[in-house]
Design a protein around this motif. Structure first.
Motif, PDB file in Angstrom:
ATOM      1  N   SER A 177      36.306 -31.015 -17.003  1.00 21.85           N
ATOM      2  CA  SER A 177      37.722 -31.407 -16.986  1.00 21.85           C
ATOM      3  C   SER A 177      38.272 -31.749 -18.360  1.00 21.85           C
ATOM      4  N   THR A 178      37.493 -32.428 -19.198  1.00 25.09           N
ATOM      5  CA  THR A 178      38.017 -32.884 -20.494  1.00 25.09           C
ATOM      6  C   THR A 178      37.216 -32.283 -21.646  1.00 25.09           C
ATOM      7  N   GLY A 179      37.797 -32.390 -22.831  1.00 25.43           N
ATOM      8  CA  GLY A 179      37.113 -31.906 -24.025  1.00 25.43           C
ATOM      9  C   GLY A 179      35.820 -32.665 -24.259  1.00 25.43           C
ATOM     10  N   ALA A 180      35.869 -33.977 -24.063  1.00 25.03           N
ATOM     11  CA  ALA A 180      34.663 -34.783 -24.258  1.00 25.03           C
ATOM     12  C   ALA A 180      33.553 -34.309 -23.320  1.00 25.03           C
ATOM     13  N   GLU A 181      33.926 -34.053 -22.074  1.00 23.18           N
ATOM     14  CA  GLU A 181      32.926 -33.594 -21.104  1.00 23.18           C
ATOM     15  C   GLU A 181      32.313 -32.257 -21.519  1.00 23.18           C
ATOM     16  N   ALA A 182      33.151 -31.374 -22.089  1.00 25.01           N
ATOM     17  CA  ALA A 182      32.620 -30.081 -22.538  1.00 25.01           C
ATOM     18  C   ALA A 182      31.605 -30.308 -23.653  1.00 25.01           C
ATOM     19  N   ASN A 183      31.948 -31.147 -24.628  1.00 20.59           N
ATOM     20  CA  ASN A 183      31.012 -31.400 -25.728  1.00 20.59           C
ATOM     21  C   ASN A 183      29.756 -32.104 -25.235  1.00 20.59           C
ATOM     22  N   GLU A 184      29.947 -33.072 -24.363  1.00 22.43           N
ATOM     23  CA  GLU A 184      28.805 -33.817 -23.832  1.00 22.43           C
ATOM     24  C   GLU A 184      27.841 -32.848 -23.122  1.00 22.43           C
ATOM     25  N   GLY A 195      34.679 -35.710 -38.069  1.00 23.94           N
ATOM     26  CA  GLY A 195      34.871 -34.896 -36.863  1.00 23.94           C
ATOM     27  C   GLY A 195      35.261 -35.757 -35.668  1.00 23.94           C
ATOM     28  N   PHE A 196      35.900 -35.131 -34.699  1.00 26.97           N
ATOM     29  CA  PHE A 196      36.237 -35.828 -33.445  1.00 26.97           C
ATOM     30  C   PHE A 196      35.760 -34.966 -32.286  1.00 26.97           C
ATOM     31  N   HIS A 197      34.928 -35.570 -31.437  1.00 33.00           N
ATOM     32  CA  HIS A 197      34.389 -34.794 -30.320  1.00 33.00           C
ATOM     33  C   HIS A 197      34.652 -35.450 -28.979  1.00 33.00           C
ATOM     34  N   GLY A 198      35.281 -36.639 -28.966  1.00 36.91           N
ATOM     35  CA  GLY A 198      35.607 -37.263 -27.694  1.00 36.91           C
ATOM     36  C   GLY A 198      35.344 -38.750 -27.690  1.00 36.91           C
ATOM     37  N   ARG A 199      35.624 -39.358 -26.533  1.00 34.86           N
ATOM     38  CA  ARG A 199      35.581 -40.819 -26.420  1.00 34.86           C
ATOM     39  C   ARG A 199      34.535 -41.338 -25.445  1.00 34.86           C
ATOM     40  N   ILE A 215      30.053 -28.383 -34.724  1.00 33.55           N
ATOM     41  CA  ILE A 215      31.098 -28.397 -35.767  1.00 33.55           C
ATOM     42  C   ILE A 215      32.427 -27.924 -35.188  1.00 33.55           C
ATOM     43  N   GLU A 216      33.503 -28.527 -35.666  1.00 35.05           N
ATOM     44  CA  GLU A 216      34.837 -27.986 -35.435  1.00 35.05           C
ATOM     45  C   GLU A 216      35.111 -27.049 -36.620  1.00 35.05           C
ATOM     46  N   PRO A 217      35.250 -25.760 -36.412  1.00 34.95           N
ATOM     47  CA  PRO A 217      35.529 -24.872 -37.552  1.00 34.95           C
ATOM     48  C   PRO A 217      36.819 -25.277 -38.275  1.00 34.95           C
ATOM     49  N   GLY A 272      40.192 -31.179 -36.121  1.00 33.59           N
ATOM     50  CA  GLY A 272      41.481 -31.519 -35.529  1.00 33.59           C
ATOM     51  C   GLY A 272      41.922 -32.907 -35.937  1.00 33.59           C
ATOM     52  N   GLU A 273      41.488 -33.913 -35.154  1.00 34.88           N
ATOM     53  CA  GLU A 273      41.863 -35.297 -35.491  1.00 34.88           C
ATOM     54  C   GLU A 273      41.464 -35.623 -36.931  1.00 34.88           C
ATOM     55  N   GLY A 274      40.397 -34.990 -37.405  1.00 32.18           N
ATOM     56  CA  GLY A 274      39.849 -35.280 -38.731  1.00 32.18           C
ATOM     57  C   GLY A 274      40.742 -34.874 -39.887  1.00 32.18           C
ATOM     58  N   SER A 325      30.188 -24.607 -31.405  1.00 28.25           N
ATOM     59  CA  SER A 325      31.533 -24.634 -31.980  1.00 28.25           C
ATOM     60  C   SER A 325      32.447 -25.433 -31.047  1.00 28.25           C
ATOM     61  N   ASP A 326      32.960 -26.555 -31.552  1.00 24.01           N
ATOM     62  CA  ASP A 326      33.920 -27.347 -30.773  1.00 24.01           C
ATOM     63  C   ASP A 326      35.308 -26.751 -31.012  1.00 24.01           C
ATOM     64  N   GLU A 327      35.760 -25.981 -30.020  1.00 21.90           N
ATOM     65  CA  GLU A 327      37.048 -25.272 -30.113  1.00 21.90           C
ATOM     66  C   GLU A 327      38.106 -25.968 -29.267  1.00 21.90           C
ATOM     67  N   VAL A 328      37.890 -27.241 -28.982  1.00 18.07           N
ATOM     68  CA  VAL A 328      38.784 -27.948 -28.060  1.00 18.07           C
ATOM     69  C   VAL A 328      40.226 -27.932 -28.584  1.00 18.07           C
ATOM     70  N   GLN A 329      40.407 -28.218 -29.869  1.00 14.17           N
ATOM     71  CA  GLN A 329      41.773 -28.236 -30.422  1.00 14.17           C
ATOM     72  C   GLN A 329      42.147 -26.909 -31.090  1.00 14.17           C
ATOM     73  N   ALA A 330      41.151 -26.256 -31.718  1.00 11.43           N
ATOM     74  CA  ALA A 330      41.446 -25.062 -32.529  1.00 11.43           C
ATOM     75  C   ALA A 330      41.426 -23.774 -31.717  1.00 11.43           C
ATOM     76  N   ALA A 350      38.816 -26.535 -24.265  1.00  8.76           N
ATOM     77  CA  ALA A 350      39.585 -27.423 -23.370  1.00  8.76           C
ATOM     78  C   ALA A 350      41.075 -27.286 -23.732  1.00  8.76           C
ATOM     79  N   LYS A 351      41.772 -28.410 -23.765  1.00  8.47           N
ATOM     80  CA  LYS A 351      43.185 -28.500 -24.168  1.00  8.47           C
ATOM     81  C   LYS A 351      44.030 -27.306 -23.715  1.00  8.47           C
ATOM     82  N   SER A 352      44.377 -26.375 -24.643  1.00  7.14           N
ATOM     83  CA  SER A 352      45.337 -25.318 -24.290  1.00  7.14           C
ATOM     84  C   SER A 352      44.808 -24.314 -23.272  1.00  7.14           C
TER      85      SER A 352
HETATM   86  N1  PMP Z   1      37.048 -32.188 -29.503  1.00  2.00           N
HETATM   87  C1  PMP Z   1      38.141 -32.011 -30.260  1.00  2.00           C
HETATM   88  C2  PMP Z   1      38.059 -31.095 -31.434  1.00  2.00           C
HETATM   89  C3  PMP Z   1      39.331 -32.666 -29.949  1.00  2.00           C
HETATM   90  O1  PMP Z   1      40.417 -32.491 -30.711  1.00  2.00           O
HETATM   91  C4  PMP Z   1      39.376 -33.522 -28.828  1.00  2.00           C
HETATM   92  C5  PMP Z   1      40.646 -34.268 -28.423  1.00  2.00           C
HETATM   93  N2  PMP Z   1      41.506 -34.589 -29.419  1.00  2.00           N
HETATM   94  C6  PMP Z   1      38.218 -33.672 -28.065  1.00  2.00           C
HETATM   95  C7  PMP Z   1      37.077 -32.991 -28.423  1.00  2.00           C
HETATM   96  C8  PMP Z   1      38.193 -34.561 -26.841  1.00  2.00           C
HETATM   97  O2  PMP Z   1      38.939 -33.988 -25.836  1.00  2.00           O
HETATM   98  P1  PMP Z   1      39.419 -34.885 -24.593  1.00  2.00           P
HETATM   99  O3  PMP Z   1      40.386 -35.883 -25.136  1.00  2.00           O
HETATM  100  O4  PMP Z   1      40.035 -33.894 -23.643  1.00  2.00           O
HETATM  101  O5  PMP Z   1      38.205 -35.520 -24.034  1.00  2.00           O
END
Ligand code: PMP
Length: 443
Positions: free
Chosen positions: A124-131, A152-156, A220-222, A225-227, A253-258, A282-284
């Motif tokens: 469901s979420t980006g964090a879950e995908a990375n986890e 880097g930002f991978h989730g909460r 890695i986020e290629p 995003g938040e970073g 490759s964390d493509e959640v934002q990119a 995730a996201k888009s």
């Molecule tokens: N990875 C990246 C690159 C993100 O930008 C984000 C959200 N900003 C996440 C993971 C986490 O996604 P979510 O908030 O849907 O858990």
């Protein structure tokens, strides 16, 4: 019975309220821990425009933090979700699997880079995908270690916070995090961090902290995003691929934002020609319906036994239907090309602003396709972050009707995540507000 103090749902829809009233109710009812970039409460959103509860109009350069690449409320997304809504909403894929999930997996397997067979699982979420990407990497390799990048930002969630390379505000007070996670510098040519230095840091890690043969994955986020929208040099990603191959480490490759057309490709890592082992998306992907996924080489994905992965809501049918529409829209409206032309326009316009005598804070304008950032600095020599100035710019932008987000380690980087479906006129209107806001903030 409704509470005497609260309007019923139907009444609430027609009640005229203000952003300030809602913000006061929010402050009383919702904890501070979830921040707010604005106190703007939307009443309606369409493509790249939002109208708030007071009737004010905004251009949306945030897209719900990179979620609306196809724009708010795209008719095809709405149509697909409505049709799915009439069929069934939730059966749990583990109990009664359904076609939209399978079809979406088939499509993403075809779109992901590399010739090897792929498989995709949804969450469901980006964090879950990375986890889950980390779970799969650990399960498949039998190794514990993970290398991630500073900034880097991978989730909460606790595992993904462990991966996230920024303490305040994300990690502050929430440790301990799962162990065997190591951070190295992300290469950033603008700040003088070379690819060689980042690679040397990984080498040093192998000597000081963990042997390469115990590392499961490098994530890695290629494009961070938040970073701060720092773009990993392509030769760095190629060197990472080579290093991973040498040591049997998986590249994630964390493509959640990119991802999903934001940079002009379905996955930003494609620009480098590198084929990762696992992709988090995730996201888009589903235009605002909560959906994420891990796409990976089939032989790796199938190393996990049944029951090891999943989740009650993972791959929700409405979200899968929305995502199938998103993929059609990207193709039909040629959004990969649109991302490139949009990015070029935004970069050119922002570089033009940097040449003005009354705008001296622009230190760097960079982008990959439609993922563009403007780094604001106190002066162009020291490159020290102009954090307060950036806050004044985003506040002025809001006043003039633009939702604009900052990012970066010191929140001094403006980021453009406008829907790729926005017209040239809307984009220019937004950019003119950025310019005007910077001039006002500098005065
Ligand atoms: N990875 C990246 C690159 C993100 O930008 C984000 C959200 N900003 C996440 C993971 C986490 O996604 P979510 O908030 O849907 O858990």
């Amino acid at each position: 019975m409704n509470s005497p103090h609260l309007p019923s749902t139907t009444e609430r829809r027609t009640i005229v309220t203000t952003n300030a009233e809602l913000q006061a109710r929010r402050a009383a009812a919702v904890p501070r821990g979830v921040g707010n970039a604005t106190g703007v409460y939307p009443a309606k959103a369409k493509n790249a425009e939002i109208w708030d509860v007071e009737g004010n109009r905004y251009i949306d350069f945030a897209g719900g933090i990179g979620v609306q690449n196809v724009g708010h409320g795209h008719p095809k997304v709405l149509e697909a979700v409505r049709a799915q809504l009439d069929n069934y909403i939730h059966t749990a894929f583990q109990v009664l699997p359904y076609e939209p999930y399978v079809e979406l997996a088939e499509k993403l397997n075809r779109l992901a880079p590399g010739d090897e067979p792929k498989k995709t699982i949804f969450f469901s979420t980006g964090a879950e995908a990375n986890e889950n990407a980390i779970k799969i990497a650990r399960g498949a390799t039998g190794r514990p270690g993970v290398i991630a990048f500073q900034g880097g930002f991978h989730g909460r969630t606790l595992l993904t916070l462990g991966l996230t390379g920024k303490v305040a505000p994300y990690k502050l007070g929430f440790g301990p995090f799962p162990n065997e996670i190591y951070h190295v510098p992300f290469p950033s040519p603008y700040h003088g961090v070379t690819s060689e230095q980042s690679l040397a840091a990984i080498d040093a890690l192998f000597k000081a902290d963990i042997e390469a043969s115990r590392v499961a994955a490098i994530i890695i986020e290629p494009v961070q995003g938040e970073g701060g929208f720092y773009i990993a040099p392509f030769e760095f990603l190629q060197a990472l691929r080579e290093l991973c191959d040498r040591h049997g480490i998986l590249l994630i490759s964390d493509e959640v934002q990119a991802g999903m057309a934001r940079t002009g490709k379905y996955f930003s890592i494609e620009h480098s020609g590198v084929v990762p082992d696992l992709i988090a998306t995730a996201k888009s992907l589903a235009a605002g319906f909560p959906l994420s996924g891990v796409i990976g080489k089939a032989e790796i994905m199938d190393k996990i036994n049944p029951g090891g992965l999943g989740g009650t809501y993972s791959g929700n049918p409405l979200a899968c239907a929305a995502a199938l529409a998103v993929l059609d829209i990207i193709e039909e409206e040629k959004l990969l090309d649109r991302s490139l032309s949009l990015g070029a326009t935004v970069i050119e316009r922002c570089r033009g602003m940097a040449r003005r005598n009354d705008i001296t804070a622009i230190g760097d304008v960079r982008g990959l396709g439609g993922m563009v950032a403007v780094e604001l600095v106190k002066d162009r020599e020291s490159k020290k972050p102009a954090t307060e100035f950036t806050g004044r710019v985003t506040a002025a932008a809001r006043k003039y009707g633009l939702v604009l987000l900052a990012c970066g380690p010191s929140s001094n980087i403006l980021r453009v995540l406008v829907p790729l479906t926005a017209s040239d006129e809307i984009v220019e209107e937004g950019l003119a507000i950025v310019e005007r806001s910077m001039i006002e903030a500098a005065a």
